[in-house]
Design a protein around this motif. Structure first.
Motif, PDB file in Angstrom:
ATOM      1  N   ALA A  33      18.226 -53.541  77.997  1.00  0.00           N
ATOM      2  CA  ALA A  33      17.049 -54.420  77.999  1.00  0.00           C
ATOM      3  C   ALA A  33      16.826 -54.842  76.560  1.00  0.00           C
ATOM      4  CB  ALA A  33      15.845 -53.669  78.543  1.00  0.00           C
ATOM      5  N   LYS A  34      16.875 -56.140  76.308  1.00  0.00           N
ATOM      6  CA  LYS A  34      16.663 -56.620  74.937  1.00  0.00           C
ATOM      7  C   LYS A  34      15.457 -57.553  74.903  1.00  0.00           C
ATOM      8  CE  LYS A  34      21.352 -55.947  73.276  1.00  0.00           C
ATOM      9  NZ  LYS A  34      22.612 -56.613  72.888  1.00  0.00           N
ATOM     10  N   ASP A  35      15.270 -58.186  73.752  1.00  0.00           N
ATOM     11  CA  ASP A  35      14.123 -59.067  73.479  1.00  0.00           C
ATOM     12  C   ASP A  35      13.241 -59.370  74.688  1.00  0.00           C
ATOM     13  OD1 ASP A  35      15.408 -59.088  71.135  1.00  0.00           O
ATOM     14  OD2 ASP A  35      16.201 -61.121  71.304  1.00  0.00           O
ATOM     15  N   GLY A  36      12.104 -58.760  74.733  1.00  0.00           N
ATOM     16  CA  GLY A  36      11.147 -59.074  75.775  1.00  0.00           C
ATOM     17  C   GLY A  36      11.268 -58.233  77.019  1.00  0.00           C
ATOM     18  N   ALA A  37      12.434 -57.637  77.233  1.00  0.00           N
ATOM     19  CA  ALA A  37      12.617 -56.763  78.403  1.00  0.00           C
ATOM     20  C   ALA A  37      12.407 -55.327  77.955  1.00  0.00           C
ATOM     21  CB  ALA A  37      13.994 -56.940  79.002  1.00  0.00           C
ATOM     22  N   ARG A  38      11.629 -54.567  78.729  1.00  0.00           N
ATOM     23  CA  ARG A  38      11.284 -53.211  78.306  1.00  0.00           C
ATOM     24  C   ARG A  38      12.322 -52.190  78.770  1.00  0.00           C
ATOM     25  NH1 ARG A  38       7.545 -48.991  79.460  1.00  0.00           N
ATOM     26  NH2 ARG A  38       7.025 -49.821  81.501  1.00  0.00           N
ATOM     27  N   TYR A  39      12.722 -52.303  80.002  1.00  0.00           N
ATOM     28  CA  TYR A  39      13.788 -51.420  80.493  1.00  0.00           C
ATOM     29  C   TYR A  39      14.491 -52.091  81.644  1.00  0.00           C
ATOM     30  CZ  TYR A  39      11.052 -49.946  84.616  1.00  0.00           C
ATOM     31  OH  TYR A  39      10.359 -49.909  85.790  1.00  0.00           O
ATOM     32  N   VAL A  40      15.661 -51.566  81.966  1.00  0.00           N
ATOM     33  CA  VAL A  40      16.376 -52.075  83.130  1.00  0.00           C
ATOM     34  C   VAL A  40      17.017 -50.904  83.863  1.00  0.00           C
ATOM     35  CG1 VAL A  40      18.379 -52.609  81.669  1.00  0.00           C
ATOM     36  CG2 VAL A  40      18.212 -53.645  83.943  1.00  0.00           C
ATOM     37  N   VAL A  41      17.016 -50.986  85.173  1.00  0.00           N
ATOM     38  CA  VAL A  41      17.662 -49.989  86.031  1.00  0.00           C
ATOM     39  C   VAL A  41      18.652 -50.725  86.924  1.00  0.00           C
ATOM     40  CG1 VAL A  41      17.314 -48.323  87.901  1.00  0.00           C
ATOM     41  CG2 VAL A  41      15.680 -48.427  86.003  1.00  0.00           C
ATOM     42  N   PRO A  42      19.879 -50.304  87.069  1.00  0.00           N
ATOM     43  CA  PRO A  42      20.497 -49.119  86.452  1.00  0.00           C
ATOM     44  C   PRO A  42      20.896 -49.361  85.000  1.00  0.00           C
ATOM     45  CG  PRO A  42      22.110 -50.292  87.749  1.00  0.00           C
ATOM     46  CD  PRO A  42      20.810 -51.001  87.970  1.00  0.00           C
ATOM     47  N   LYS A  43      21.161 -48.265  84.341  1.00  0.00           N
ATOM     48  CA  LYS A  43      21.546 -48.346  82.931  1.00  0.00           C
ATOM     49  C   LYS A  43      23.053 -48.533  82.792  1.00  0.00           C
ATOM     50  CE  LYS A  43      21.216 -45.629  78.646  1.00  0.00           C
ATOM     51  NZ  LYS A  43      20.625 -46.592  77.716  1.00  0.00           N
TER      52      LYS A  43
ATOM     53  N   SER B 183      35.571 -58.991  82.788  1.00  0.00           N
ATOM     54  CA  SER B 183      36.051 -57.639  83.084  1.00  0.00           C
ATOM     55  C   SER B 183      36.230 -56.805  81.815  1.00  0.00           C
ATOM     56  CB  SER B 183      37.356 -57.702  83.866  1.00  0.00           C
ATOM     57  OG  SER B 183      38.292 -58.457  83.132  1.00  0.00           O
ATOM     58  N   LEU B 184      36.313 -57.432  80.677  1.00  0.00           N
ATOM     59  CA  LEU B 184      36.519 -56.660  79.457  1.00  0.00           C
ATOM     60  C   LEU B 184      35.219 -56.472  78.673  1.00  0.00           C
ATOM     61  CD1 LEU B 184      39.887 -58.259  78.306  1.00  0.00           C
ATOM     62  CD2 LEU B 184      39.547 -56.025  79.376  1.00  0.00           C
ATOM     63  N   CYS B 185      34.130 -56.874  79.273  1.00  0.00           N
ATOM     64  CA  CYS B 185      32.895 -56.837  78.495  1.00  0.00           C
ATOM     65  C   CYS B 185      32.428 -55.398  78.283  1.00  0.00           C
ATOM     66  CB  CYS B 185      31.815 -57.702  79.150  1.00  0.00           C
ATOM     67  SG  CYS B 185      30.560 -56.825  80.018  1.00  0.00           S
ATOM     68  N   SER B 186      31.756 -55.161  77.162  1.00  0.00           N
ATOM     69  CA  SER B 186      31.353 -53.788  76.854  1.00  0.00           C
ATOM     70  C   SER B 186      29.879 -53.558  77.141  1.00  0.00           C
ATOM     71  CB  SER B 186      31.667 -53.457  75.398  1.00  0.00           C
ATOM     72  OG  SER B 186      30.926 -54.303  74.557  1.00  0.00           O
ATOM     73  N   GLU B 187      29.080 -54.617  77.171  1.00  0.00           N
ATOM     74  CA  GLU B 187      27.684 -54.403  77.579  1.00  0.00           C
ATOM     75  C   GLU B 187      27.115 -55.655  78.233  1.00  0.00           C
ATOM     76  OE1 GLU B 187      25.626 -53.539  73.791  1.00  0.00           O
ATOM     77  OE2 GLU B 187      24.600 -55.443  74.097  1.00  0.00           O
ATOM     78  N   ILE B 188      26.150 -55.375  79.105  1.00  0.00           N
ATOM     79  CA  ILE B 188      25.428 -56.454  79.764  1.00  0.00           C
ATOM     80  C   ILE B 188      24.000 -56.365  79.254  1.00  0.00           C
ATOM     81  CG2 ILE B 188      24.587 -57.298  82.000  1.00  0.00           C
ATOM     82  CD1 ILE B 188      27.057 -55.917  83.254  1.00  0.00           C
ATOM     83  N   SER B 189      23.390 -57.496  78.890  1.00  0.00           N
ATOM     84  CA  SER B 189      22.015 -57.383  78.427  1.00  0.00           C
ATOM     85  C   SER B 189      21.104 -58.396  79.106  1.00  0.00           C
ATOM     86  CB  SER B 189      21.930 -57.502  76.904  1.00  0.00           C
ATOM     87  OG  SER B 189      22.760 -58.539  76.454  1.00  0.00           O
ATOM     88  N   ILE B 190      19.858 -57.942  79.269  1.00  0.00           N
ATOM     89  CA  ILE B 190      18.818 -58.797  79.833  1.00  0.00           C
ATOM     90  C   ILE B 190      17.932 -59.238  78.690  1.00  0.00           C
ATOM     91  CG2 ILE B 190      16.732 -58.768  81.239  1.00  0.00           C
ATOM     92  CD1 ILE B 190      18.183 -57.271  83.276  1.00  0.00           C
ATOM     93  N   VAL B 191      17.728 -60.524  78.566  1.00  0.00           N
ATOM     94  CA  VAL B 191      16.970 -61.064  77.448  1.00  0.00           C
ATOM     95  C   VAL B 191      15.952 -62.063  77.997  1.00  0.00           C
ATOM     96  CG1 VAL B 191      17.156 -62.214  75.210  1.00  0.00           C
ATOM     97  CG2 VAL B 191      19.081 -60.889  76.065  1.00  0.00           C
ATOM     98  N   ILE B 192      14.751 -62.031  77.457  1.00  0.00           N
ATOM     99  CA  ILE B 192      13.752 -63.032  77.831  1.00  0.00           C
ATOM    100  C   ILE B 192      13.767 -64.081  76.727  1.00  0.00           C
ATOM    101  CG2 ILE B 192      11.343 -63.432  78.470  1.00  0.00           C
ATOM    102  CD1 ILE B 192      12.932 -61.366  80.211  1.00  0.00           C
ATOM    103  N   GLU B 193      14.028 -65.317  77.112  1.00  0.00           N
ATOM    104  CA  GLU B 193      14.205 -66.364  76.100  1.00  0.00           C
ATOM    105  C   GLU B 193      13.230 -67.507  76.329  1.00  0.00           C
ATOM    106  OE1 GLU B 193      18.838 -66.052  74.830  1.00  0.00           O
ATOM    107  OE2 GLU B 193      18.437 -66.921  76.785  1.00  0.00           O
TER     108      GLU B 193
END
Lengths: 419, 478
Positions: free
Chosen positions: A335-345, A407-417
């Motif tokens: 969870a990035k900019d503006g997002a507090r948490y995300v499930v699943p991790k 498929s090779l990505c190392s992280e997924i992020s949620i951002v509020i823009e």
């Protein structure tokens, strides 16, 4: 010692749905442990309606919603024990429970689903100064007195905190003949659902005082009144504007905490933000074969969401038991900019059949902002949402196509823009 | 006619009562509240002080180390929790090292054993979570921690079992000297007694002033505290004091004998002896000052805060002895810190005075042993199983945070001088003392009290008086 394939700790909405899902997937040897004298959990005292719109497409009361699942559990002959409190849990999935009839019960499980729910934050967690008299209750305790026992904890109230239970109790106490002076909320927005503000406060002309807090509690034996004051931008009370409200009762609806004391005993890793376990897409924790769902994982707004999540955990637990869960190259979701948490991790992409819902909460109120999902630096989702508020859980669907494409990505992020 | 009437069922009063119960005397205790230990005894630092703090020559200095030495045996006889965890007085400034040494010498003069100065390295090895600001400390291995109300229950129950009568909700309104002794008038009735012992805590000046022209004045001194979740209960192992400086006496950080962490107190003189409120400024102040002692204040883990009142006199010492102008009236007044530690010796001191005056026989049948409530959490699974088989109520967990069973709650209600209120249950069993602060168990405990005491649920109180929890039935005002 007894042995079970799957033990579910907690017979509330999460535990019941997880059990039903697991049974439907073909696990026979499972057991629900419930500390109360009946299944259903907190739903039993939630006698208001508004449950089930998503899952059953109709509006049910809490006990009705619980009954649907209790009936399924009985139909499917799923074993359960009520009046049974789990007092210990090891990471090897050895459970110690206690009850009047069984005494000390030790159970070895092959898999466990944690479904213990949450508890309310008490007054002490806020360190509200003042008298320590009678008449201060958490909203949930008051709800139990009124809805289960038919007894009134007070007749002239102030409610601190605009969480959903606080809002619901403002209406309930009014309907039962009490006067609610105000609902006082520290934040500039309510932590509850909009529909509850409308249906529980506005309809009864109960004032909601945003950006206010209780600054002092007055009373010798029983509560006599509280002081409230507006707060500045740092949430510090402006004492010059303090106001006294005579009342006999203060209800606290100041947040819920996932109840993870047992999880800690089993070395389950907890998120400092949600207070619940860090789980993967099947709601499996860091401890092999221990899953978590419902409010013990993160606090939900709607029981329907708890049910959906618990189906996921129940199904994943069965896959685990059948040796079909794949754990490799998992991707972290942040969870990035503006997002507090995300499930699943974490996500194990090979366990995703079609798609996966990410649940998250935002840190503030965002109007006409974009919800974006990035796979590393690549933006795969960019949706405009009219309003996102901390009190309403958000979800976003990511598909197996997206996962395959990155498929090779190392992280997924949620951002509020903004754009 | 009683031989001895004790005013006040705090730790001082019940310690005296227990000592007197060794003798063939008709003794009673009058208490204005509904339970034992409702005043200063329920709200203090819960420390068994080593004894280096008091100025030599004072009663406090004379009694402290001696009192401390009695706790080990007493805790076994009366079955209360006590741990000699040791204490540290932190010094934050090299220039204050002389003060630390003076404190050590004062302690040795007071008879405290084993005192030593620790340098920084030794200190950090002993307590790794202390702040970097600490440069040295006085270590007192005899310092301890105790649950003051549990100890008072032990003393009182034992006194009761040995024949002492207790009368609760009896507030003393007047005391008159009579030919044979004293006539004591309360809100409930009239009592006659040859001797009167004043153990009325913050109200002991008022009791003294009813009979004596040598007036006392108690200034209640507020001390605020924060209690922390057990998850941080072992953040420190020793009781951590701060060396008093010109900036103030300092606040302590200590584990409690029940496994929580406790921080406090401040010291604010107030006027109202019933004012047990906490204040925002006070709570902020203790947390800020305690932060000097430890690396990180775990503020997120606070579960409760409370205020206690110290019975402070101008004399700055205990006032123990017969009042010169009211023969037979014995003061045990001004019992502030280290009053809890000294209470067993105060009991003996006052008992000696009474024995001197009345020359009673020692009882042959005095039994010094009291058995406390069996704590489910402290048993192994085999003992738990046996307990549940003997009494299934021990299989019904009522308080989830502290794992307190119905069996323990029933024992708290039905034992000698049993619990009558929610707080009475809490102090005897810890049900409701945990992290959810009774959110879960309050309704359950209330139902059990109503059932066992055979009173309507609307009559169950938090701590007596008008502290009722329920006001009526649903919809009765509509």
């Amino acid at each position: 010692m007894q042995e079970f394939d799957l033990v579910i700790i907690g017979g509330g909405p999460a535990g019941l749905a997880a059990a039903v899902a697991a049974k439907e997937q073909g696990i026979e040897n499972l057991l629900i442990l419930e500390r109360e004298n009946k299944l259903g959990g907190i739903l039993n005292q939630c006698i208001h309606n508004g449950f089930g719109l998503q899952v059953f497409k109709e509006e049910l009361t809490g006990p009705e919603y619980a009954d649907r699942f209790i009936n399924l559990v009985k139909e499917k002959k799923i074993r359960y024990k009520t009046n049974t409190m789990v007092i210990d849990l090891s990471k090897d999935k050895l459970i110690t429970a206690v009850s009047k009839t069984d005494g000390i019960l030790t159970i070895q499980a092959k898999a466990i689903i944690l479904a213990m729910g949450c508890r309310e934050r008490p007054r002490g967690a806020l360190n509200i100064p003042g008298a320590r008299c009678a008449g201060i209750f958490t909203a949930g305790t008051a709800q139990k007195f009124v809805n289960i026992e038919g007894m009134m904890p007070g007749k002239n109230l102030v409610i601190l905190g605009s969480g959903d239970i606080g809002l619901i109790m403002a209406r309930r106490m009014t309907l039962e003949g009490a006067h609610v002076n105000a609902v006082v909320e520290l934040m500039p927005y309510s932590a509850g659902l909009t529909r509850n503000i409308v249906q529980c406060l506005d309809d009864y002309e109960i004032p909601l005082k945003l950006s206010h807090t209780v600054t002092n509690i007055v009373g010798k034996d029983r509560l006599e009144g509280v002081y409230i004051a507006p707060v500045d931008e740092n949430r510090k009370p402006i004492l010059a504007e303090e106001e006294y409200i005579p009342c006999d009762t203060l209800l606290l609806s100041v947040g819920l905490l996932p109840e993870n004391e047992l999880s800690k005993k089993a070395s389950v890793k907890l998120s400092p933000i949600t207070g619940g376990a860090e789980v993967d897409e099947g709601r499996e924790t860091n401890v092999d074969g221990i899953f978590a769902c419902g409010n013990v994982l993160h606090v939900h707004d709607l029981v329907d969401n708890v049910t959906e999540e618990s189906y996921i955990a129940g199904k994943a637990a069965v896959k685990y038991l059948k040796g079909l869960r794949i754990q490799s190259d998992r991707i972290e979701v942040k969870a990035k900019d503006g997002a507090r948490y995300v499930v699943p991790k974490y996500i194990n992409p090979r366990n995703i059949e079609k798609s996966l819902d990410l649940s998250f909460r935002v840190k503030d109120i965002y109007k006409d902002h974009y919800l974006s999902v990035y796979f590393d630096d690549s933006r795969a989702i960019h949706h405009k949402r009219k309003i996102m508020a901390p009190g309403e859980m958000q979800t976003v669907k990511i598909t197996s196509e997206m996962l395959n494409a990155h498929s090779l990505c190392s992280e997924i992020s949620i951002v509020i823009e903004k754009e | 006619m009683h031989d001895v009437l004790i005013i006040g069922a705090g730790i001082t009063g019940v310690s005296i009562a227990r000592e007197l119960s060794r003798y063939d005397l008709k003794v009673c205790v009058l208490e204005k509240e509904i339970d034992i230990a409702m005043g200063t005894t329920k709200a203090n630092s819960a420390i068994v002080h080593a004894g280096f703090d008091a100025k030599p020559g004072t009663l406090k200095a004379k009694l402290n180390a001696l009192g401390n030495s009695m706790f080990d045996q007493l805790s076994k006889d009366l079955d209360f929790h006590y741990r000699q965890n040791g204490s540290l007085v932190l010094c934050f400034d090299e220039n204050d090292l002389d003060h630390l040494n003076q404190l050590l010498q004062q302690g040795e003069q007071n008879g405290v054993q084993g005192l030593m100065i620790l340098d920084k390295a030794a200190l950090i090895e002993m307590e790794p979570n202390l702040s970097d600001g600490a440069v040295a400390a006085l270590y007192a291995p005899t310092g301890g921690i105790v649950c003051p109300y549990e100890m008072a229950f032990g003393m009182a129950e034992n006194a009761y079992s040995n024949g002492v009568e207790f009368y609760f909700e009896n507030k003393v309104l007047d005391i008159k000297k009579s030919n044979a002794g004293f006539t004591i008038k309360t809100n409930k009735g009239t009592y006659e007694s040859k001797l009167v012992i004043n153990a009325a805590g913050v109200h002991s000046d008022e009791m003294n002033n009813l009979v004596s022209d040598s007036k006392l004045s108690i200034i209640p001194r507020r001390g605020e505290y924060c209690v922390f979740d057990k998850e941080v209960g072992s953040y420190v192992d020793k009781t951590i004091f701060q060396l008093p400086t010109k900036l103030g006496k300092g606040v302590l950080v200590t584990p409690t004998v029940d496994g929580n962490l406790l921080v406090g107190p401040n010291a604010v003189d107030i006027n109202d002896k019933d004012d047990l409120t906490t204040t925002q400024s006070g709570l902020d102040d203790i947390l800020r000052r305690a932060s000097l002692s430890i690396k990180k204040m775990p503020s997120h883990a606070i579960i409760a805060s409370f205020t206690g009142l110290r019975a402070r006199t101008e004399a700055d010492d205990f006032i123990i002895g017969e009042v010169s102008d009211a023969k037979g009236f014995i003061n045990a007044a001004g019992i502030e810190s280290p009053g809890l530690t000294c209470s067993p010796v105060i009991g003996i001191m006052v008992k000696d005075m009474v024995v001197d005056m009345l020359k009673p026989q020692e009882k042959e049948c005095f039994n010094p042993i009291r058995k406390g409530i069996s704590r489910f959490t402290e048993l192994n699974d085999e003992d738990r199983q046996n307990l549940i088989e003997a009494n299934p109520a021990y299989g019904n967990v009522i308080c989830r945070c502290e794992t307190i069973t119905e069996g323990e709650i029933l024992s708290a209600i039905h034992r000698p001088l049993g619990a009558k209120t929610i707080d009475g249950i809490k102090r005897r069993t810890r049900a409701g003392s945990g992290r959810c602060q009774a959110g879960f168990c309050m309704t359950r405990v209330l139902d059990i009290l109503s059932r066992e005491l055979q009173i309507p649920r609307t009559e169950v109180t938090k701590f007596g008086g008008e502290s009722k929890l329920l006001v009526g039935k649903n919809k009765e005002d509509i």
